[in-house]
Design a protein around this motif. Structure first.
Motif, mmCIF file in Angstrom:
data_model
loop_
_atom_site.group_PDB
_atom_site.id
_atom_site.type_symbol
_atom_site.label_atom_id
_atom_site.label_comp_id
_atom_site.label_asym_id
_atom_site.label_seq_id
_atom_site.Cartn_x
_atom_site.Cartn_y
_atom_site.Cartn_z
ATOM 1 N N SER A 90 0.857 -1.199 0.000
ATOM 2 C CA SER A 90 0.000 0.000 0.000
ATOM 3 C C SER A 90 0.888 1.243 0.000
ATOM 4 N N CYS A 91 0.277 2.393 0.148
ATOM 5 C CA CYS A 91 1.038 3.654 0.197
ATOM 6 C C CYS A 91 2.004 3.665 1.381
ATOM 7 N N GLU A 92 1.574 3.099 2.508
ATOM 8 C CA GLU A 92 2.456 3.023 3.675
ATOM 9 C C GLU A 92 3.674 2.161 3.369
ATOM 10 N N THR A 93 3.469 1.074 2.644
ATOM 11 C CA THR A 93 4.578 0.187 2.278
ATOM 12 C C THR A 93 5.594 0.935 1.428
ATOM 13 N N ILE A 98 10.795 3.948 0.572
ATOM 14 C CA ILE A 98 11.527 5.188 0.261
ATOM 15 C C ILE A 98 12.401 5.609 1.440
ATOM 16 N N LEU A 99 11.848 5.519 2.660
ATOM 17 C CA LEU A 99 12.637 5.887 3.842
ATOM 18 C C LEU A 99 13.833 4.958 4.017
ATOM 19 N N LEU A 100 13.621 3.666 3.824
ATOM 20 C CA LEU A 100 14.738 2.726 3.927
ATOM 21 C C LEU A 100 15.778 2.962 2.832
ATOM 22 N N PHE A 101 15.318 3.344 1.655
ATOM 23 C CA PHE A 101 16.245 3.651 0.567
ATOM 24 C C PHE A 101 17.146 4.831 0.938
ATOM 25 N N PHE A 110 12.955 -4.967 1.773
ATOM 26 C CA PHE A 110 12.399 -5.799 2.851
ATOM 27 C C PHE A 110 10.886 -5.648 3.029
ATOM 28 N N PRO A 111 10.318 -4.429 2.997
ATOM 29 C CA PRO A 111 8.860 -4.320 3.187
ATOM 30 C C PRO A 111 8.036 -5.039 2.112
ATOM 31 N N LEU A 112 8.619 -5.324 0.969
ATOM 32 C CA LEU A 112 7.873 -6.029 -0.076
ATOM 33 C C LEU A 112 7.733 -7.520 0.200
ATOM 34 N N VAL A 113 8.546 -8.061 1.093
ATOM 35 C CA VAL A 113 8.459 -9.492 1.406
ATOM 36 C C VAL A 113 7.964 -9.762 2.823
ATOM 37 N N ILE A 114 7.807 -8.730 3.626
ATOM 38 C CA ILE A 114 7.294 -8.884 4.994
ATOM 39 C C ILE A 114 5.812 -8.538 4.978
ATOM 40 N N ASP A 115 4.963 -9.526 5.310
ATOM 41 C CA ASP A 115 3.513 -9.315 5.239
ATOM 42 C C ASP A 115 3.000 -8.247 6.190
#
Length: 146
Positions: A90-93, A98-101, A110-115
């Motif tokens: 979602s937008c939060e993801t 972006i913040l991790l980048f 990581f957020p793309l693979v953590i449910d």
């Protein structure tokens, strides 16, 4: 004269035109502009019909990211339904990515693979309507009390 000078509120709460108060203004080239506000009466029965057709509320599934059994589907009223789920970014993801980048780019995926970083929707297996939603990060710090 104000903008709403030709309108009154009826007993049902709708606005209606009263009288024939025609307000026009002359433009720079001599033509007339139409009035700024016009109102048409609305039957109150159509208002209640529109609000009655709204969808039933979602079942609060706060930290359930796997298929679960619900007592009754709010749409088809079937009992003891096991939900099917759909998990998606979602937008939060994407904000977390972006913040991790910006902080440390090698782990930005990581957020793309953590449910728990994604939105999870629950659907009824009978009617395929949405029955609940779990927002991202809503269960990241939850502790199960037993």
């Amino acid at each position: 004269m104000g903008l709403f000078s030709g309108l009154t509120k009826s007993n049902g709460g709708e606005y209606q035109n009263v009288g024939s108060a025609k307000t026009t203004t002359t433009t720079l080239f001599g033509g007339e502009e139409p009035p700024l506000v016009t109102a048409t009466p609305v039957a109150s029965s159509s208002l209640t019909a529109a609000t009655a057709s709204s969808s039933p509320p979602l079942i609060p599934l706060t930290s359930c990211r796997f298929p679960t059994t619900i007592d009754t589907c709010p749409h088809c009223h079937s009992s003891q339904i096991t939900t099917k789920i759909r998990t998606y970014p979602s937008c939060e993801t994407w904000t977390i990515i972006i913040l991790l980048f910006l902080v440390f780019w090698p782990v930005c995926w990581f957020p793309l693979v953590i449910d728990s970083c994604k939105t999870t929707d629950h659907y009824c297996t009978n009617c395929n309507e949405s029955v609940g939603r779990v927002k991202p990060l809503s269960d990241c710090c939850a502790k199960e009390m037993g």
